[in-house]
Write a protein that holds these residues in place. Structure first.
Motif, short mmCIF file in Angstrom:
data_model
loop_
_atom_site.label_atom_id
_atom_site.label_comp_id
_atom_site.label_asym_id
_atom_site.label_seq_id
_atom_site.Cartn_x
_atom_site.Cartn_y
_atom_site.Cartn_z
N GLY A 1 1.22 7.48 -14.35
CA GLY A 1 1.86 7.76 -13.07
C GLY A 1 2.20 6.53 -12.26
O GLY A 1 3.28 6.42 -11.70
N PHE A 2 1.26 5.58 -12.18
CA PHE A 2 1.50 4.37 -11.39
C PHE A 2 2.08 3.24 -12.23
O PHE A 2 3.13 2.69 -11.91
N ARG A 3 1.42 2.89 -13.32
CA ARG A 3 1.82 1.70 -14.08
C ARG A 3 3.22 1.81 -14.69
O ARG A 3 3.85 0.80 -14.96
N GLN A 4 3.71 3.03 -14.88
CA GLN A 4 5.04 3.20 -15.47
C GLN A 4 6.08 3.61 -14.43
O GLN A 4 7.16 4.06 -14.79
N SER B 1 0.81 -1.22 0.00
CA SER B 1 0.00 0.00 0.00
C SER B 1 0.84 1.27 0.00
O SER B 1 0.43 2.29 -0.55
N GLN B 2 2.03 1.20 0.58
CA GLN B 2 2.90 2.38 0.59
C GLN B 2 3.31 2.81 -0.82
O GLN B 2 3.57 3.97 -1.07
N ASN C 1 -7.27 11.41 -11.90
CA ASN C 1 -7.62 11.18 -13.30
C ASN C 1 -7.02 9.85 -13.76
O ASN C 1 -6.20 9.26 -13.07
N LEU C 2 -7.43 9.38 -14.92
CA LEU C 2 -7.00 8.07 -15.41
C LEU C 2 -5.49 8.00 -15.65
O LEU C 2 -4.86 6.98 -15.39
N GLU C 3 -4.90 9.10 -16.11
CA GLU C 3 -3.46 9.11 -16.39
C GLU C 3 -2.63 8.93 -15.12
O GLU C 3 -1.49 8.47 -15.19
N ILE D 1 2.00 7.77 -5.19
CA ILE D 1 1.87 8.25 -6.57
C ILE D 1 1.08 9.55 -6.62
O ILE D 1 0.05 9.69 -5.98
N SER D 2 1.56 10.49 -7.41
CA SER D 2 0.85 11.74 -7.62
C SER D 2 -0.51 11.44 -8.24
O SER D 2 -0.62 10.65 -9.18
#
Length: 98
Positions: A65-68, A26-27, A58-60, A32-33
């Motif tokens: 932001g997270f997936r990459q 969870s941390q 938002n989706l991005e 993530i922004s």
């Protein structure tokens, strides 16, 4: 705001270990922004079934932001081997009904 929903099926017998690792993971998502909050819900009728709900600005914030991010790599390393089958992740937005 975007709401991410994933239905998670954890390998039978690994629920307690999954929950422990989820707390640790969870941390990474919360760093993530654009992240707002998340919840992990456990099904009462099926002990290995969970719902993950994440609120993003938002989706991005999720797709880029997270997936990459390096945080996603750590999230994936901690959690992905528990899922069977691998979850479908979908994103929703609230409809104003007034």
């Amino acid at each position: 705001m975007i709401i991410e929903i994933a239905v998670l099926y954890v390998k039978l017998g690994q629920e307690n270990q999954f929950e422990s690792y989820f707390k640790l993971a969870s941390q990474y998502i919360s760093a993530i922004s654009g992240y707002i909050s998340h919840q992990l819900l456990k099904c009462l009728e099926q002990e290995n079934k969970y719902i993950l709900r994440v609120h993003w600005q938002n989706l991005e914030d999720y797709t880029i932001g997270f997936r990459q991010s390096p945080q996603y790599a750590k999230w994936k390393e901690l959690l992905h081997h528990y899922y069977e089958p691998f979850p479908v992740v979908e994103h929703y937005q609230e409809i104003n009904l007034t």
